[in-house]
Write an enzyme that holds these catalytic residues in place. Structure first.
Site, short mmCIF file in Angstrom:
data_model
loop_
_atom_site.label_atom_id
_atom_site.label_comp_id
_atom_site.label_asym_id
_atom_site.label_seq_id
_atom_site.Cartn_x
_atom_site.Cartn_y
_atom_site.Cartn_z
N CYS A 1 0.81 -1.22 0.00
CA CYS A 1 0.00 0.00 0.00
C CYS A 1 0.85 1.27 0.00
O CYS A 1 0.33 2.36 -0.22
CB CYS A 1 -0.94 0.00 1.21
SG CYS A 1 -1.97 -1.49 1.30
N HIS B 1 -3.12 6.66 3.19
CA HIS B 1 -3.59 5.40 2.61
C HIS B 1 -4.99 5.12 3.14
O HIS B 1 -5.27 5.27 4.32
CB HIS B 1 -2.64 4.28 3.00
CG HIS B 1 -3.18 2.91 2.72
ND1 HIS B 1 -3.79 2.59 1.53
CD2 HIS B 1 -3.20 1.78 3.47
CE1 HIS B 1 -4.17 1.31 1.56
NE2 HIS B 1 -3.83 0.80 2.73
N ASN C 1 -10.37 -0.42 0.17
CA ASN C 1 -8.91 -0.40 0.23
C ASN C 1 -8.34 -0.87 -1.10
O ASN C 1 -8.43 -2.06 -1.43
CB ASN C 1 -8.43 -1.30 1.37
CG ASN C 1 -6.91 -1.30 1.53
OD1 ASN C 1 -6.17 -0.88 0.66
ND2 ASN C 1 -6.44 -1.81 2.66
#
Length: 348
Positions: free
Chosen positions: A121, A273, A304
């Site tokens: 990520c 993030h 996500n």
């Protein structure tokens, strides 16, 4: 002795932003047909209401091409202006060649350098750091940085700990030369001692071994083997990752602001993030960000998207007018590795 000619001193900044958001929207009600959960539980734990999944015939390359083309258009450039393509992803299903090379070809950027990076990520923020250094060092004038994921291919719909989290999409920026600093120093790092907290369930070798075992069993007992049991689905230890992110990432973001010579009051947009709304809230509190700072919350309807989450959230802030032209944005990505990277950038 042959001289090594130095490039003229120059700075780097983001010139344009682009995004690809798959049209298929999956709400929590649909997710709850896969697992024993509820819309209320998912929202309370993560903040997610919906997420996007790409169609089966849409690839990481397809989404990257679309996001990259939009970023180039926003920057007023074409593929022929690109000197390098950096693609951050963990879900491109081919070991080689790099997805970036195919994207570069599709965008008309040949013979630009092109390579993929895998930093989970945090991948996009790693890509921005590399692009900035390439431009400032004189190796490239314009670099296309893409974060793209098709995590739906690696999400176990029956895993109650991850089925509601992961999603698909792509975001991109063009990093180019500037007369003034536009990308601050990157604060990055990793902790491989905690690599097992977020990982693929099986390696490709284990997948191959599993398929061989399944084939042998099927030969002995036809009809006993169904779907592949060794697919490398993503798995994570949610509580441990949550604690690490809440307590370790705010200091990294603060260090990025310190390195850039700015304070929380100077920041216009915070783009963390998009892993969990509660993590975002905790970071905002720890960083003491004033209410004037727009906090990206793309997680609510995008889920996500790993390496794509930061550029997607940044693109939305720019497109919706929540990010002022030329404003300062604090970016931070963190996740598998465990890896992290943060920097302050000036928006287009």
């Amino acid at each position: 002795m042959t001289a090594l000619t130095a490039a003229p001193t120059r700075e780097a900044r983001i010139l344009g932003v682009g995004a690809h958001r798959p049209p298929r929207v999956i709400d929590n009600a649909e997710v709850c047909t896969w697992i024993d959960s509820s819309d209320e539980w998912i929202q309370q734990r993560t903040g997610i209401k919906t997420r996007r999944w790409a169609a089966p015939d849409v690839s990481v390359v397809d989404m990257s091409e679309d996001a990259g083309a939009k970023a180039l258009a926003a920057a007023g450039l074409s593929g022929s202006d690109v000197d390098a393509v950096i693609l951050a992803t963990v879900s491109y299903p081919f070991q080689t060649p790099a997805a970036a090379a195919v994207v570069a070809h599709r965008l008309g950027a040949t013979p630009a350098a092109a390579f993929d990076i895998s930093a989970g990520c945090a991948g996009f923020c790693h890509g921005v750091a590399l692009a900035s250094d390439l431009v400032r060092g004189g190796t490239a004038r314009n670099v296309l940085v893409i974060g793209a994921e098709k995590l739906s291919d690696f999400t176990d719909q029956h895993d109650r700990s991850t089925a509601f989290l992961f999603a698909d999409g792509a975001g991109a920026v063009v990093v180019g030369a500037s007369t003034e600093p536009g990308i601050g120093p990157t604060i990055w790092g990793s902790d491989g001692g905690q690599a097992d907290l977020i990982k693929s369930k099986f390696s490709w070798l284990e997948l191959r071994a599993g398929q061989s075992a399944d084939a042998a069993l099927a030969a002995e007992e036809p009809g006993t083997v169904g779907e592949v049991e060794h697919w490398p689905f993503l798995e994570q230890q949610g509580q441990s990752v949550f604690r690490w992110a809440v307590w370790q990432m705010a200091p990294v973001a603060q260090a990025a602001m310190d390195a850039a010579g700015v304070s929380a009051e100077d920041i216009d947009v915070f783009v963390p993030h998009q892993a969990n709304a509660r993590i975002i809230d905790a970071m905002v509190k720890q960083l003491k960000l004033p209410e004037s700072v727009h906090v990206a919350r793309d997680i609510v309807d995008m889920g996500n998207t790993s390496a794509a989450s930061v550029p997607l959230a940044m693109e939305r802030a720019v497109a919706d007018g929540d990010a002022p032209s030329g404003g300062l944005a604090l970016l931070i990505g963190y996740g598998a590795g465990l890896s992290y990277a943060a920097q302050v950038v000036r928006l287009p």
